[in-house]
Design a protein around this motif. Structure first.
Motif, mmCIF file in Angstrom:
data_model
loop_
_atom_site.group_PDB
_atom_site.id
_atom_site.type_symbol
_atom_site.label_atom_id
_atom_site.label_comp_id
_atom_site.label_asym_id
_atom_site.label_seq_id
_atom_site.Cartn_x
_atom_site.Cartn_y
_atom_site.Cartn_z
ATOM 1 N N TYR A 108 0.800 -1.223 0.000
ATOM 2 C CA TYR A 108 0.000 0.000 0.000
ATOM 3 C C TYR A 108 0.830 1.268 0.000
ATOM 4 O O TYR A 108 0.331 2.342 0.331
ATOM 5 C CB TYR A 108 -1.038 -0.034 1.126
ATOM 6 N N THR A 109 2.081 1.142 -0.440
ATOM 7 C CA THR A 109 2.820 2.340 -0.837
ATOM 8 C C THR A 109 2.386 2.778 -2.235
ATOM 9 O O THR A 109 2.733 3.882 -2.666
ATOM 10 C CB THR A 109 4.336 2.082 -0.847
ATOM 11 N N PHE A 110 1.607 1.949 -2.950
ATOM 12 C CA PHE A 110 1.259 2.307 -4.325
ATOM 13 C C PHE A 110 0.412 3.579 -4.431
ATOM 14 O O PHE A 110 0.588 4.350 -5.391
ATOM 15 C CB PHE A 110 0.612 1.125 -5.071
ATOM 16 N N PRO A 111 -0.524 3.881 -3.492
ATOM 17 C CA PRO A 111 -1.210 5.169 -3.617
ATOM 18 C C PRO A 111 -0.243 6.353 -3.516
ATOM 19 O O PRO A 111 -0.444 7.377 -4.187
ATOM 20 C CB PRO A 111 -2.204 5.161 -2.443
ATOM 21 N N VAL A 112 0.790 6.222 -2.686
ATOM 22 C CA VAL A 112 1.802 7.285 -2.592
ATOM 23 C C VAL A 112 2.506 7.437 -3.938
ATOM 24 O O VAL A 112 2.705 8.561 -4.437
ATOM 25 C CB VAL A 112 2.818 6.973 -1.476
ATOM 26 N N LEU A 113 2.888 6.318 -4.555
ATOM 27 C CA LEU A 113 3.548 6.365 -5.852
ATOM 28 C C LEU A 113 2.649 7.006 -6.901
ATOM 29 O O LEU A 113 3.105 7.809 -7.725
ATOM 30 C CB LEU A 113 3.929 4.942 -6.296
ATOM 31 N N VAL A 114 1.360 6.657 -6.890
ATOM 32 C CA VAL A 114 0.424 7.209 -7.877
ATOM 33 C C VAL A 114 0.290 8.717 -7.722
ATOM 34 O O VAL A 114 0.365 9.474 -8.703
ATOM 35 C CB VAL A 114 -0.952 6.531 -7.756
ATOM 36 N N VAL A 115 0.094 9.176 -6.482
ATOM 37 C CA VAL A 115 -0.102 10.613 -6.251
ATOM 38 C C VAL A 115 1.162 11.393 -6.607
ATOM 39 O O VAL A 115 1.088 12.488 -7.193
ATOM 40 C CB VAL A 115 -0.522 10.860 -4.791
ATOM 41 N N LEU A 116 2.340 10.851 -6.291
ATOM 42 C CA LEU A 116 3.587 11.548 -6.608
ATOM 43 C C LEU A 116 3.852 11.565 -8.113
ATOM 44 O O LEU A 116 4.398 12.543 -8.642
ATOM 45 C CB LEU A 116 4.760 10.883 -5.884
ATOM 46 N N ALA A 117 3.469 10.491 -8.804
ATOM 47 C CA ALA A 117 3.749 10.401 -10.244
ATOM 48 C C ALA A 117 2.684 11.077 -11.098
ATOM 49 O O ALA A 117 2.952 11.412 -12.258
ATOM 50 C CB ALA A 117 3.874 8.932 -10.657
ATOM 51 N N GLU A 118 1.499 11.287 -10.555
ATOM 52 C CA GLU A 118 0.396 11.810 -11.361
ATOM 53 C C GLU A 118 0.713 13.136 -12.047
ATOM 54 O O GLU A 118 0.429 13.298 -13.246
ATOM 55 C CB GLU A 118 -0.873 11.942 -10.503
ATOM 56 N N PRO A 119 1.315 14.121 -11.364
ATOM 57 C CA PRO A 119 1.631 15.371 -12.069
ATOM 58 C C PRO A 119 2.631 15.184 -13.208
ATOM 59 O O PRO A 119 2.644 15.973 -14.156
ATOM 60 C CB PRO A 119 2.218 16.259 -10.954
ATOM 61 N N LEU A 120 3.478 14.144 -13.121
ATOM 62 C CA LEU A 120 4.479 13.906 -14.151
ATOM 63 C C LEU A 120 3.898 13.179 -15.362
ATOM 64 O O LEU A 120 4.378 13.362 -16.490
ATOM 65 C CB LEU A 120 5.639 13.081 -13.580
ATOM 66 N N LEU A 121 2.876 12.352 -15.140
ATOM 67 C CA LEU A 121 2.350 11.501 -16.199
ATOM 68 C C LEU A 121 1.015 11.970 -16.762
ATOM 69 O O LEU A 121 0.576 11.468 -17.800
ATOM 70 C CB LEU A 121 2.198 10.063 -15.674
ATOM 71 N N THR A 122 0.359 12.890 -16.086
ATOM 72 C CA THR A 122 -0.924 13.416 -16.570
ATOM 73 C C THR A 122 -0.876 14.936 -16.511
ATOM 74 O O THR A 122 0.131 15.538 -16.155
ATOM 75 C CB THR A 122 -2.091 12.904 -15.699
ATOM 76 N N ARG A 123 -2.000 15.530 -16.868
ATOM 77 C CA ARG A 123 -2.080 16.995 -16.843
ATOM 78 C C ARG A 123 -2.475 17.542 -15.478
ATOM 79 O O ARG A 123 -2.694 18.734 -15.312
ATOM 80 C CB ARG A 123 -3.096 17.469 -17.889
ATOM 81 N N THR A 124 -2.567 16.667 -14.496
ATOM 82 C CA THR A 124 -2.954 17.087 -13.152
ATOM 83 C C THR A 124 -1.863 17.944 -12.534
ATOM 84 O O THR A 124 -0.677 17.609 -12.588
ATOM 85 C CB THR A 124 -3.208 15.862 -12.254
ATOM 86 N N ARG A 125 -2.267 19.053 -11.941
ATOM 87 C CA ARG A 125 -1.296 19.944 -11.291
ATOM 88 C C ARG A 125 -0.858 19.342 -9.959
ATOM 89 O O ARG A 125 -1.652 18.701 -9.264
ATOM 90 C CB ARG A 125 -1.914 21.323 -11.052
ATOM 91 N N PRO A 126 0.426 19.536 -9.567
ATOM 92 C CA PRO A 126 0.887 19.033 -8.266
ATOM 93 C C PRO A 126 0.071 19.646 -7.127
ATOM 94 O O PRO A 126 -0.291 20.817 -7.179
ATOM 95 C CB PRO A 126 2.354 19.485 -8.199
ATOM 96 N N SER A 127 -0.213 18.851 -6.122
ATOM 97 C CA SER A 127 -1.022 19.330 -5.004
ATOM 98 C C SER A 127 -0.402 18.862 -3.692
ATOM 99 O O SER A 127 -0.362 17.663 -3.403
ATOM 100 C CB SER A 127 -2.457 18.801 -5.129
ATOM 101 N N LEU A 128 0.078 19.817 -2.900
ATOM 102 C CA LEU A 128 0.626 19.483 -1.588
ATOM 103 C C LEU A 128 -0.466 18.926 -0.679
ATOM 104 O O LEU A 128 -0.203 18.065 0.170
ATOM 105 C CB LEU A 128 1.272 20.723 -0.953
ATOM 106 N N GLU A 129 -1.700 19.419 -0.868
ATOM 107 C CA GLU A 129 -2.808 18.919 -0.056
ATOM 108 C C GLU A 129 -3.010 17.425 -0.274
ATOM 109 O O GLU A 129 -3.158 16.662 0.675
ATOM 110 C CB GLU A 129 -4.105 19.664 -0.413
#
Length: 306
Positions: A108-129
């Protein structure tokens, strides 16, 4: 322009992700029982693929559904199929070398990996929240499963980590298949899972005939059923919501697993686990609120000036 329908669409996606997490939570408990009877993780994966293909094939014939996939989507579909095979085989195999609690925390480290990688792999803006929310959720998972880190086998750690990375890849690959029909996704991905799992069984010498499933028939039935329902809802969820919010919702899976284990196996749930479950629930609720805010902000940004 996005509308309020987009908000409800995302809410349905997160609800489906939570329902999928509940089904998978049932699945891991019954898989543990089947493992005690001598049925390996890859073996269960191999036979549940046959059931999935039979059901999908029947649905295709009944509804006369097409199987076409846009050519540009095939790389994502292949990645989705391979990662799906690795998630199931690696995670269910890791518990042969590690306590289930440790395997769950590593996986269950995978949700952390997904959230950290999402701004790099999609158009989603990085979110500290969102990063803060996923870290809180991960802390809650660790509290729920209460890992015992003594006598760890590096083979189990490697398998659980491989499953975590594969799960992150699976989420992004599924997200890239948004407009592809559900039945083609299920059919083609599982046709890819089958040879990968068979290769793993041949390399590890774990192949057994179908009659072996009679060693733990009820556990096998629940494991396969939980997977079929969970995977279908996961695919439907990822067609409606982006990988980050969906992955956070899946932090609820070990909470469901612990609740089910307590009810079915009589495992004791302590105050720390209740507190961890509360953190996970709070993180998921915060995630829903953040996703609604993001969709509404996007709608306002795309709205024509008055």
């Amino acid at each position: 322009m996005r509308t309020d329908g987009d908000v409800s669409h995302g809410q349905r996606g997160i609800a489906l992700a939570l329902a999928s997490a509940a089904a998978f939570g049932t699945n891991i408990v019954s898989a543990q029982i089947a493992g005690m009877a001598g049925l390996s993780g890859p073996l269960l994966v191999f036979y549940r693929v046959f059931v999935m293909l039979a059901l999908v094939g029947g649905a295709i014939l009944l509804w006369r559904s097409g199987l076409s996939v846009p050519r540009r989507r095939w790389p994502a579909l292949i990645l989705f199929g391979i990662s799906t095979a690795l998630v199931g085989s690696a995670y269910l195999s890791s518990v042969a070398f590690l306590p289930v609690t440790v395997a769950a925390v590593v996986f269950y480290t995978f949700p952390v990996l997904v959230v950290l990688a999402e701004p790099l792999l999609t158009r989603t803006r990085p979110s500290l929240e969102r990063i803060a929310v996923v870290l809180i959720a991960f802390l809650g998972v660790a509290m729920v499963v209460g890992p015992d880190w003594h006598g760890l086998d590096p083979r189990g750690l490697a398998l659980a980590l491989l499953a975590s990375v594969a799960a992150a890849v699976q989420f992004f690959a599924a997200g890239a298949l948004g407009e592809t029909g559900t039945l083609p996704k299920l059919l083609w991905s599982h046709l890819m899972v089958l040879p990968v799992t068979l290769l793993i069984l041949l390399l590890t010498g774990g192949m057994q005939p179908p009659s072996a499933l009679a060693l733990a028939p009820l556990a096998v039935l629940v494991t396969i059923g939980g997977y079929l329902v969970g995977f279908l809802w996961q695919v439907l969820a990822l067609a409606r919501v982006s990988p980050g919010p969906a992955a956070l919702a899946f932090c609820a899976e070990p909470v469901f697993a612990v609740i089910i284990a307590a009810a079915v196996l009589g495992e004791r749930v302590g105050a720390l686990q209740y507190a961890g479950g509360g953190l996970v629930v709070a993180a998921i609720m915060t995630n829903v609120i953040l996703e609604q805010k993001r969709v509404r902000a996007s709608k306002l940004a795309l709205a024509p000036p008055a």
